[in-house]
Design a protein around this motif. Structure first.
Motif, PDB file in Angstrom:
ATOM      1  N   PHE A 158       0.804  -1.214   0.000  1.00 25.92           N
ATOM      2  CA  PHE A 158       0.000   0.000   0.000  1.00 25.92           C
ATOM      3  C   PHE A 158       0.843   1.273   0.000  1.00 25.92           C
ATOM      4  O   PHE A 158       0.689   2.137  -0.874  1.00 25.92           O
ATOM      5  N   ALA A 159       1.754   1.426   0.950  1.00 26.26           N
ATOM      6  CA  ALA A 159       2.476   2.683   1.112  1.00 26.26           C
ATOM      7  C   ALA A 159       3.357   3.039  -0.094  1.00 26.26           C
ATOM      8  O   ALA A 159       3.270   4.162  -0.612  1.00 26.26           O
ATOM      9  N   PRO A 160       4.231   2.137  -0.580  1.00 25.76           N
ATOM     10  CA  PRO A 160       5.035   2.508  -1.752  1.00 25.76           C
ATOM     11  C   PRO A 160       4.198   2.721  -2.996  1.00 25.76           C
ATOM     12  O   PRO A 160       4.502   3.593  -3.819  1.00 25.76           O
ATOM     13  N   MET A 161       3.113   1.941  -3.148  1.00 22.22           N
ATOM     14  CA  MET A 161       2.256   2.101  -4.315  1.00 22.22           C
ATOM     15  C   MET A 161       1.546   3.451  -4.292  1.00 22.22           C
ATOM     16  O   MET A 161       1.446   4.148  -5.302  1.00 22.22           O
ATOM     17  N   ILE A 162       1.061   3.859  -3.105  1.00 22.87           N
ATOM     18  CA  ILE A 162       0.400   5.156  -2.977  1.00 22.87           C
ATOM     19  C   ILE A 162       1.383   6.275  -3.309  1.00 22.87           C
ATOM     20  O   ILE A 162       1.053   7.227  -4.029  1.00 22.87           O
TER      21      ILE A 162
ATOM     22  N   GLU B 262      -9.281   5.840   9.410  1.00 26.93           N
ATOM     23  CA  GLU B 262      -8.385   6.269  10.482  1.00 26.93           C
ATOM     24  C   GLU B 262      -6.965   5.777  10.209  1.00 26.93           C
ATOM     25  O   GLU B 262      -5.988   6.502  10.413  1.00 26.93           O
ATOM     26  N   CYS B 263      -6.852   4.554   9.747  1.00 25.72           N
ATOM     27  CA  CYS B 263      -5.536   3.980   9.449  1.00 25.72           C
ATOM     28  C   CYS B 263      -4.941   4.547   8.165  1.00 25.72           C
ATOM     29  O   CYS B 263      -3.741   4.836   8.083  1.00 25.72           O
ATOM     30  N   ILE B 264      -5.781   4.699   7.157  1.00 25.43           N
ATOM     31  CA  ILE B 264      -5.328   5.193   5.850  1.00 25.43           C
ATOM     32  C   ILE B 264      -4.781   6.608   5.940  1.00 25.43           C
ATOM     33  O   ILE B 264      -3.770   6.953   5.320  1.00 25.43           O
ATOM     34  N   THR B 265      -5.464   7.462   6.707  1.00 23.97           N
ATOM     35  CA  THR B 265      -5.091   8.881   6.754  1.00 23.97           C
ATOM     36  C   THR B 265      -3.927   9.174   7.693  1.00 23.97           C
ATOM     37  O   THR B 265      -3.423  10.301   7.719  1.00 23.97           O
ATOM     38  N   ASP B 266      -3.472   8.186   8.415  1.00 27.42           N
ATOM     39  CA  ASP B 266      -2.340   8.378   9.330  1.00 27.42           C
ATOM     40  C   ASP B 266      -1.027   8.259   8.554  1.00 27.42           C
ATOM     41  O   ASP B 266      -0.231   7.341   8.766  1.00 27.42           O
ATOM     42  N   VAL B 267      -0.801   9.200   7.644  1.00 20.34           N
ATOM     43  CA  VAL B 267       0.327   9.092   6.702  1.00 20.34           C
ATOM     44  C   VAL B 267       1.682   9.217   7.387  1.00 20.34           C
ATOM     45  O   VAL B 267       2.706   8.819   6.823  1.00 20.34           O
ATOM     46  N   GLU B 268       1.713   9.769   8.582  1.00 17.47           N
ATOM     47  CA  GLU B 268       2.982   9.889   9.293  1.00 17.47           C
ATOM     48  C   GLU B 268       3.420   8.557   9.895  1.00 17.47           C
ATOM     49  O   GLU B 268       4.606   8.353  10.160  1.00 17.47           O
ATOM     50  N   ASN B 269       2.472   7.656  10.116  1.00 16.80           N
ATOM     51  CA  ASN B 269       2.804   6.367  10.729  1.00 16.80           C
ATOM     52  C   ASN B 269       2.614   5.169   9.807  1.00 16.80           C
ATOM     53  O   ASN B 269       3.091   4.068  10.123  1.00 16.80           O
ATOM     54  N   ASN B 270       1.904   5.339   8.680  1.00 18.21           N
ATOM     55  CA  ASN B 270       1.695   4.199   7.775  1.00 18.21           C
ATOM     56  C   ASN B 270       2.705   4.177   6.632  1.00 18.21           C
ATOM     57  O   ASN B 270       2.552   3.412   5.680  1.00 18.21           O
ATOM     58  N   ASP B 271       3.723   5.019   6.718  1.00 19.96           N
ATOM     59  CA  ASP B 271       4.871   5.061   5.799  1.00 19.96           C
ATOM     60  C   ASP B 271       4.604   5.762   4.470  1.00 19.96           C
ATOM     61  O   ASP B 271       5.514   5.846   3.636  1.00 19.96           O
ATOM     62  N   VAL B 272       3.420   6.295   4.247  1.00 17.07           N
ATOM     63  CA  VAL B 272       3.170   7.010   2.986  1.00 17.07           C
ATOM     64  C   VAL B 272       4.111   8.203   2.849  1.00 17.07           C
ATOM     65  O   VAL B 272       4.733   8.410   1.794  1.00 17.07           O
ATOM     66  N   LEU B 273       4.263   9.009   3.907  1.00 17.62           N
ATOM     67  CA  LEU B 273       5.170  10.158   3.838  1.00 17.62           C
ATOM     68  C   LEU B 273       6.618   9.715   3.690  1.00 17.62           C
ATOM     69  O   LEU B 273       7.402  10.358   2.975  1.00 17.62           O
TER      70      LEU B 273
ATOM     71  N   VAL C 150      10.509  -1.221   2.604  1.00 20.40           N
ATOM     72  CA  VAL C 150      11.723  -0.598   3.131  1.00 20.40           C
ATOM     73  C   VAL C 150      11.579  -0.383   4.627  1.00 20.40           C
ATOM     74  O   VAL C 150      10.502  -0.012   5.113  1.00 20.40           O
ATOM     75  N   ASP C 151      12.654  -0.599   5.360  1.00 20.30           N
ATOM     76  CA  ASP C 151      12.665  -0.345   6.802  1.00 20.30           C
ATOM     77  C   ASP C 151      13.181   1.079   7.029  1.00 20.30           C
ATOM     78  O   ASP C 151      14.354   1.367   6.796  1.00 20.30           O
ATOM     79  N   PHE C 152      12.303   1.968   7.473  1.00 20.20           N
ATOM     80  CA  PHE C 152      12.670   3.369   7.678  1.00 20.20           C
ATOM     81  C   PHE C 152      13.066   3.662   9.124  1.00 20.20           C
ATOM     82  O   PHE C 152      13.175   4.826   9.508  1.00 20.20           O
ATOM     83  N   ASP C 153      13.278   2.649   9.905  1.00 23.74           N
ATOM     84  CA  ASP C 153      13.605   2.830  11.314  1.00 23.74           C
ATOM     85  C   ASP C 153      14.843   3.710  11.464  1.00 23.74           C
ATOM     86  O   ASP C 153      15.901   3.431  10.898  1.00 23.74           O
ATOM     87  N   GLY C 154      14.695   4.802  12.232  1.00 23.48           N
ATOM     88  CA  GLY C 154      15.825   5.691  12.479  1.00 23.48           C
ATOM     89  C   GLY C 154      15.979   6.803  11.474  1.00 23.48           C
ATOM     90  O   GLY C 154      16.820   7.695  11.652  1.00 23.48           O
TER      91      GLY C 154
END
Length: 286
Positions: free
Chosen positions: A36-40, A155-166, A219-223
């Motif tokens: 979902f996130a990379p495709m979006i 609620e989950c979809i719009t949380d772009v700061e935590n669902n990796d879309v940003l 992708v692991d964006f941790d850190g």
């Protein structure tokens, strides 16, 4: 098309905001894909407010909530939090001519759009994205009939700061601005790093961003803190986010090379991608 399980879940999913950690299961049950996130990010990175109004919601506002990659590559602001007005010329009656005109008006701006793309390639990219949105528009109409914007799905979809879309939009901005930055090609990435260390953006290596969307994995964006500047992040992006995403070296300058681009453009997305995008856009715009 929506799956049966997706339809059932969309109808009956309204409740309070989900608890931390519940969103992956909620989205999976709703038929949203793991990619979902990379495709979006791939699908919305060049979306304009005019495009939103034409394909999805004609009354969408400037504060539309759809983040995009900044087309001005000279800016340190990689991601815009709202799809901007592009300034299409309304004297033209079709979106095709409006899109064509926008690209042509910017054809001499080296750092606009996508690094190292010639005018034909920028037109190809613009029309390719318009085709993605056109194919998503029918799915959007169906989602609009079924999905409650107050649901836990949204609620989950719009949380772009935590669902990796940003995060993926920022990564895509790096790939567009520095083609091959995640390819693992140290010679190429060292050139980018050295130029930016000198506060210079004057690199022209002849390679361009690969238009095809890779599905090789997440992708692991941790850190990673994408609030940092390009100069501060380039080395880490080049070394820690390697996904072997290649570059385009065959430019559209002949019928032979167009065949390569033609096949790349025709790959498009699979059905799950259009569904994911329709759900995302509906939740963000309503």
């Amino acid at each position: 098309m929506l799956t049966i399980i997706s339809v059932v879940f969309l109808f009956g999913s309204t409740r309070a905001a989900p608890a931390a950690g519940e969103c992956p299961n909620i989205l999976d049950a709703a038929g949203v894909s793991q990619m979902f996130a990379p495709m979006i990010a791939h699908s919305i990175h060049s979306l304009t407010l005019e495009d939103i109004r034409y394909f999805f919601e004609e009354d969408a506002t400037v504060e539309n909530g759809i983040p995009t990659v900044n087309m001005d590559l000279t800016s340190e602001k990689r991601v815009l939090l709202n799809a901007p007005l592009a300034g299409y010329d309304d004297d033209f009656s079709t979106m095709t001519m409006k899109t064509f005109d926008l690209v042509m008006r910017n054809m001499n701006r080296t750092w606009w759009g996508i690094t190292n793309y010639n005018t034909l390639e920028k037109l190809t990219h613009a029309f390719h994205m318009a085709e993605v949105w056109d194919r998503t528009a029918e799915e959007y109409k169906l989602v609009k009939q079924l999905l409650d914007p107050e649901s836990e799905i949204c609620e989950c979809i719009t949380d772009v700061e935590n669902n990796d879309v940003l995060n993926y939009l920022n990564l895509l901005a790096f790939k567009i601005k520095y083609p091959g930055i995640t390819s693992g090609n140290k010679t190429l990435t060292d050139l980018y790093i050295n130029y930016r260390a000198k506060r210079s953006a004057a690199y022209r290596f002849g390679v361009g961003y690969d238009l095809s969307w890779k599905r090789s994995g997440l992708v692991d964006f941790d850190g990673f803190d994408f609030n940092l500047s390009d100069i501060e992040l380039l080395k880490d992006v080049a070394e820690k986010l390697v996904d072997e995403d290649g570059v385009i070296t065959k430019h559209v300058d002949s019928a032979e090379h167009w065949q390569l681009w033609r096949e790349m453009v025709k790959e498009g997305m699979d059905a799950s991608g259009y569904y994911d995008l329709a759900v995302f856009l509906y939740c963000m715009l309503n």
